[in-house]
Scaffold this motif. Sequence first.
Motif, mmCIF file in Angstrom:
data_model
loop_
_atom_site.group_PDB
_atom_site.id
_atom_site.type_symbol
_atom_site.label_atom_id
_atom_site.label_comp_id
_atom_site.label_asym_id
_atom_site.label_seq_id
_atom_site.Cartn_x
_atom_site.Cartn_y
_atom_site.Cartn_z
ATOM 1 N N PRO A 153 0.814 -1.229 0.000
ATOM 2 C CA PRO A 153 0.000 0.000 0.000
ATOM 3 C C PRO A 153 0.845 1.275 0.000
ATOM 4 C CG PRO A 153 -0.883 -1.595 1.555
ATOM 5 C CD PRO A 153 0.433 -2.152 1.082
ATOM 6 N N ASP A 154 2.060 1.219 0.569
ATOM 7 C CA ASP A 154 2.910 2.401 0.593
ATOM 8 C C ASP A 154 3.434 2.778 -0.792
ATOM 9 O OD1 ASP A 154 2.667 2.866 3.285
ATOM 10 O OD2 ASP A 154 4.465 1.747 3.838
ATOM 11 N N ALA A 155 3.355 1.848 -1.745
ATOM 12 C CA ALA A 155 3.880 2.136 -3.081
ATOM 13 C C ALA A 155 3.171 3.328 -3.707
ATOM 14 C CB ALA A 155 3.749 0.908 -3.980
ATOM 15 N N THR A 156 1.866 3.438 -3.495
ATOM 16 C CA THR A 156 1.118 4.556 -4.072
ATOM 17 C C THR A 156 1.632 5.887 -3.531
ATOM 18 O OG1 THR A 156 -0.875 3.243 -4.446
ATOM 19 C CG2 THR A 156 -1.156 5.626 -4.282
ATOM 20 N N ARG A 157 1.942 5.923 -2.242
ATOM 21 C CA ARG A 157 2.459 7.151 -1.634
ATOM 22 C C ARG A 157 3.781 7.552 -2.280
ATOM 23 N NH1 ARG A 157 5.267 7.399 3.416
ATOM 24 N NH2 ARG A 157 4.628 5.250 3.746
ATOM 25 N N TRP A 158 4.663 6.590 -2.494
ATOM 26 C CA TRP A 158 5.959 6.898 -3.095
ATOM 27 C C TRP A 158 5.834 7.251 -4.564
ATOM 28 C CZ3 TRP A 158 10.110 8.271 -0.680
ATOM 29 C CH2 TRP A 158 10.281 7.894 0.652
ATOM 30 N N LEU A 159 4.945 6.579 -5.283
ATOM 31 C CA LEU A 159 4.722 6.922 -6.682
ATOM 32 C C LEU A 159 4.112 8.312 -6.810
ATOM 33 C CD1 LEU A 159 3.431 3.485 -7.964
ATOM 34 C CD2 LEU A 159 5.543 4.608 -8.675
ATOM 35 N N SER A 162 6.908 10.686 -6.560
ATOM 36 C CA SER A 162 7.635 10.736 -7.832
ATOM 37 C C SER A 162 6.896 11.595 -8.841
ATOM 38 C CB SER A 162 7.833 9.319 -8.389
ATOM 39 O OG SER A 162 8.792 8.610 -7.638
ATOM 40 N N ALA A 163 5.564 11.460 -8.872
ATOM 41 C CA ALA A 163 4.766 12.262 -9.794
ATOM 42 C C ALA A 163 4.860 13.748 -9.447
ATOM 43 C CB ALA A 163 3.310 11.799 -9.761
ATOM 44 N N ALA A 164 4.896 14.060 -8.163
ATOM 45 C CA ALA A 164 5.040 15.455 -7.744
ATOM 46 C C ALA A 164 6.401 16.003 -8.163
ATOM 47 C CB ALA A 164 4.857 15.570 -6.233
ATOM 48 N N PHE A 165 7.440 15.170 -8.042
ATOM 49 C CA PHE A 165 8.782 15.606 -8.443
ATOM 50 C C PHE A 165 8.819 15.943 -9.931
ATOM 51 C CE2 PHE A 165 12.943 14.643 -10.230
ATOM 52 C CZ PHE A 165 13.768 15.424 -9.439
ATOM 53 N N ALA A 166 8.109 15.159 -10.736
ATOM 54 C CA ALA A 166 8.120 15.355 -12.184
ATOM 55 C C ALA A 166 7.279 16.543 -12.620
ATOM 56 C CB ALA A 166 7.631 14.094 -12.883
ATOM 57 N N SER A 167 6.444 17.046 -11.727
ATOM 58 C CA SER A 167 5.565 18.156 -12.068
ATOM 59 C C SER A 167 6.244 19.489 -11.784
ATOM 60 C CB SER A 167 4.273 18.064 -11.249
ATOM 61 O OG SER A 167 3.497 19.237 -11.391
ATOM 62 N N SER A 176 -2.227 12.280 -12.673
ATOM 63 C CA SER A 176 -1.221 11.479 -11.968
ATOM 64 C C SER A 176 -1.793 10.186 -11.407
ATOM 65 C CB SER A 176 -0.587 12.292 -10.840
ATOM 66 O OG SER A 176 0.178 13.350 -11.364
ATOM 67 N N GLU A 177 -3.010 10.234 -10.863
ATOM 68 C CA GLU A 177 -3.569 9.035 -10.240
ATOM 69 C C GLU A 177 -3.748 7.906 -11.255
ATOM 70 O OE1 GLU A 177 -3.887 8.488 -7.024
ATOM 71 O OE2 GLU A 177 -3.015 10.475 -6.755
ATOM 72 N N ALA A 178 -4.171 8.250 -12.465
ATOM 73 C CA ALA A 178 -4.324 7.228 -13.503
ATOM 74 C C ALA A 178 -2.967 6.669 -13.905
ATOM 75 C CB ALA A 178 -5.043 7.810 -14.720
ATOM 76 N N SER A 179 -1.975 7.555 -13.990
ATOM 77 C CA SER A 179 -0.631 7.120 -14.338
ATOM 78 C C SER A 179 -0.044 6.225 -13.251
ATOM 79 C CB SER A 179 0.263 8.341 -14.550
ATOM 80 O OG SER A 179 1.592 7.958 -14.806
ATOM 81 N N ILE A 180 -0.268 6.586 -11.990
ATOM 82 C CA ILE A 180 0.232 5.790 -10.874
ATOM 83 C C ILE A 180 -0.414 4.411 -10.870
ATOM 84 C CG2 ILE A 180 0.151 5.603 -8.356
ATOM 85 C CD1 ILE A 180 0.526 8.697 -8.336
ATOM 86 N N ALA A 181 -1.730 4.365 -11.090
ATOM 87 C CA ALA A 181 -2.428 3.076 -11.127
ATOM 88 C C ALA A 181 -1.900 2.205 -12.260
ATOM 89 C CB ALA A 181 -3.928 3.306 -11.279
ATOM 90 N N ALA A 182 -1.641 2.823 -13.411
ATOM 91 C CA ALA A 182 -1.119 2.062 -14.549
ATOM 92 C C ALA A 182 0.266 1.508 -14.237
ATOM 93 C CB ALA A 182 -1.078 2.947 -15.787
ATOM 94 N N MET A 183 1.109 2.298 -13.573
ATOM 95 C CA MET A 183 2.441 1.827 -13.217
ATOM 96 C C MET A 183 2.365 0.638 -12.275
ATOM 97 S SD MET A 183 4.859 5.186 -12.736
ATOM 98 C CE MET A 183 6.234 4.143 -12.273
#
Length: 224
Positions: A153-159, A162-167, A176-183
Amino acid sequence: MHGFEDPAAVARYRDTTLAKVPGLAALHRMSAVLLAEAVPDDGQVLVLGAGGGLELEAFASAHPGWRLTGVDPSAPMLQLAARTMGALAPRARLVEGTIDDAPTGPFDGATCLLTLHFLTIEQRLHTLRALWRRLRPGAPLVVAHHSFDPHDPDATRWLRRSAAFASPSGRPGSDSEASIAAMRERLPAVPPDEDVRLLAAAGFERVELFYAGFTFRGWVALRP
């Protein structure tokens, strides 16, 4: 091919990768430092997943005597690598294909950056063993890629971090949420301890963590 045949994605690769991977330029510099511990001034270095050419450019600039071989399954990405290297392009032999298409060596060192997270466990182990066979005894392998447990479950928090860093805003974008789910669903990432186990199973020793940035991890290991 993970979008690496799409001309638009290839054209954006340099900028998007620099934005998404924390300290990417420093990662390339660190990789060169680790390789240089064992690679002689005129040594041969194998770069697996060389499309884009960023690490090839960094290695060629830092070590003028190194003979580089870059391997990647995407022809457009290899073309981008040649453009990225510019006047340094003659320093690298570019090979289209997977590790099975790479020269047998033996090489004095190798890297596989931002690549292994696209491979299943079986494909990773095959790739790592093939890299081992292409290295001379005592040669280093440097790897770095996404390394996390998709079922944690912590993976979503870390992803999300990462998405925030890229923004540019420092906050996850609306998609981002759709991208995180796909990853989490499609990227065959494995936890860090499994990454270490696979390196050892392939025959590598002295596996050492040298890089960590959100969901990315990097290790250096030696072929005994």
